[in-house]
Design an enzyme around this catalytic site. Structure first.
Site, PDB file in Angstrom:
ATOM      1  N   CYS A 131       0.810  -1.224   0.000  1.00 32.84           N
ATOM      2  CA  CYS A 131       0.000   0.000   0.000  1.00 32.84           C
ATOM      3  C   CYS A 131       0.841   1.271   0.000  1.00 32.84           C
ATOM      4  O   CYS A 131       0.572   2.212  -0.753  1.00 32.84           O
ATOM      5  CB  CYS A 131      -0.965   0.004   1.192  1.00 32.84           C
ATOM      6  SG  CYS A 131      -0.188  -0.463   2.754  1.00 32.84           S
ATOM      7  N   HIS A 251      -2.710   6.420   4.782  1.00 36.74           N
ATOM      8  CA  HIS A 251      -1.256   6.503   4.958  1.00 36.74           C
ATOM      9  C   HIS A 251      -0.743   7.850   4.455  1.00 36.74           C
ATOM     10  O   HIS A 251      -1.169   8.330   3.401  1.00 36.74           O
ATOM     11  CB  HIS A 251      -0.555   5.410   4.134  1.00 36.74           C
ATOM     12  CG  HIS A 251      -0.713   4.026   4.677  1.00 36.74           C
ATOM     13  ND1 HIS A 251      -1.314   3.740   5.877  1.00 36.74           N
ATOM     14  CD2 HIS A 251      -0.323   2.817   4.152  1.00 36.74           C
ATOM     15  CE1 HIS A 251      -1.286   2.415   6.073  1.00 36.74           C
ATOM     16  NE2 HIS A 251      -0.692   1.846   5.035  1.00 36.74           N
TER      17      HIS A 251
END
Length: 348
Positions: A131, A251
Site C-alpha cells: 500500500c 497513509h
C-alpha cells in the site's frame, strides 16, 4: 464468462480489504456475471450482504476456482501461495494483494498509472504492490517521466488498518481505556507474532513488520525493492523508514527525491502533478491547503502537496503524499488491474 459478465471470486471476503474489494467492485459497476465469496475454513459460512443480496462465504479450496475468470486474493500470503497457482490451473487470472509473489521475476507487479504495459507479460498471476509503495510511485512516476529520477528517501506515517481490522479495534479500545485511566494490555502491534507489543494510542511505533538483518524492517524493504521493480529502475537509490501512527485509515508519506534534470522549479513539479493520472494536487500553503488522511478516506486518488525545492541540493525536492490505504493501497488498485486486464483483452 457468462453473457452478462465475468465470474469473479474474492478470496478473503470477510477481511477488511476483502470487504473493500467487494464494495469497490459494486461501486465501479464491474462487469460481474457471477460473484463467488471465499475465505478460510474459520470464516466460511458467514453471510455477506452485497447490494441487497445475501451471499454465503465458502471455504476456499482448489476446486472453488472452477469456472472463475478473475480471482482477487487478499487472505494472507500462505493462502495465496497455496491457492493462486490452483486458480490459474483452472483458467482464472489472479490479482494477488499479498507479498507472496511480488518479487518473483515472472510475476508483474502493477500500478496501472505507472506500469500498465507489464500486464501483457502475465502468466496467470499479477501482484498488487504494498500500500505505501503504490501511493508513492503514483506520485513519482510523472516526475520521473519528465525529469528523470535518481534518489528517493521516504518516511511513512501509516494507519493502523494496514495491520488489519483487529488492530483498528485495539486502537479504539486502547484509546478509550487510556482516557478512562484503565489498564489495557496491547497484543497486536507492531507485529502480532513478535514477542513484544506496544501501545499505539497516543504513540508512534517506528516498526512495521519484522526487522531484517540489515536493520530495515520487511515493510521498508518492500518499499525499496518494489519501487525499483515497478518503475524498472534497478539502480534507483531508495531508502525508507516506516512508522505506525494512531490513525484508523489513510497513509501519509514525506518523500524526498532527486531528479536528473537541472534548473527545475517546484512550480514545474506541481504542473506535472496537476495533470497526472490518479493524482490530486492540494498545494496552497498560503491557504493552509495540503493533503490529510482524514480527508482522503473513501477516495481512490493519491493526494499530493507541500511540494518544495530542497535548500541545499539543487536537484532535490520534498513532497507530502496521502492516500486511503484500503482503497488505492489495496482494493481499488486490485480492481483497477482487473478492469485494465479486461480492457486490454488479457482475460479470456
Amino acid at each position: 464468462m457468462s453473457q452478462k459478465g465475468f465470474h469473479v471470486a474474492v478470496v478473503g471476503a470477510t477481511g477488511a480489504v476483502g470487504q473493500q474489494m467487494i464494495q469497490t467492485l459494486m461501486k465501479e459497476k464491474f462487469p460481474i456475471g457471477k460473484l463467488t465469496l471465499l475465505s478460510s475454513a474459520r470464516s466460511a459460512g458467514k453471510k455477506v450482504n452485497v447490494n441487497g443480496e445475501e451471499y454465503t462465504v465458502q471455504e476456499a479450496t482448489p476446486d472453488s476456482f472452477e469456472g472463475v475468470d478473475i480471482a482477487l486474493f487478499s487472505a494472507g500470503g500462505s493462502v495465496s501461495k497455496e491457492l493462486a497457482p490452483e486458480a490459474v490451473k483452472r483458467g482464472a487470472v489472479v490479482v494477488d494483494n499479498t507479498s507472496a509473489f511480488r518479487m518473483e521475476t515472472d510475476v508483474p507487479l502493477v500500478v496501472p498509472e505507472v506500469n500498465e504495459s507489464d500486464l501483457y507479460h502475465h502468466k496467470g498471476i499479477i501482484a498488487n504492490p504494498n500500500c505505501s509503495t503504490i501511493q508513492m510511485v503514483v506520485a513519482l512516476e510523472p516526475i520521473r517521466q519528465k525529469f528523470g529520477l535518481k534518489k528517493v528517501i521516504v518516511s511513512t506515517y501509516q494507519a493502523v488498518s494496514g495491520a488489519g481490522a483487529a488492530a483498528v479495534e485495539e486502537l479504539m479500545d486502547q484509546t478509550k481505556a487510556i482516557l478512562n485511566k484503565e489498564n489495557y494490555e496491547p497484543n497486536i502491534l507492531p507485529v502480532k507474532s513478535d514477542n513484544k507489543h506496544y501501545q499505539i494510542a497516543f504513540n508512534a511505533i517506528p516498526q512495521i513488520d519484522k526487522f531484517q538483518e540489515n536493520g530495515f524492517t520487511f515493510e521498508e524493504m518492500k518499499m525499496i525493492n518494489e519501487t525499483k521493480k515497478i518503475m524498472h529502475l534497478p539502480d534507483l537509490q531508495v531508502a525508507a523508514t516506516c512508522v505506525r501512527l494512531p490513525i484508523a485509515v489513510g497513509h501519509s508519506e514525506s518523500v524526498y527525491f532527486e531528479i536528473e534534470s537541472e534548473h527545475v522549479t517546484a512550480q514545474e513539479i506541481k504542473e506535472v502533478l496537476k495533470d497526472a493520472p490518479g493524482v490530486v494536487l492540494q498545494d496552497e500553503p498560503e491557504n493552509q491547503l495540503y493533503p490529510m488522511p482524514a480527508d482522503c478516506v473513501g477516495k481512490n486518488e493519491v493526494f499530493v502537496g507541500r511540494i518544495r525545492k530542497d535548500l541545499d541540493e539543487p536537484r532535490g525536492f520534498h513532497m507530502w503524499v496521502v492516500s486511503d490505504n484500503l482503497l488505492k493501497g489495496a482494493a481499488w488498485n486490485s480492481v483497477q488491474i482487473a478492469e485494465r486486464l479486461i480492457e486490454l483483452g488479457l482475460v479470456k
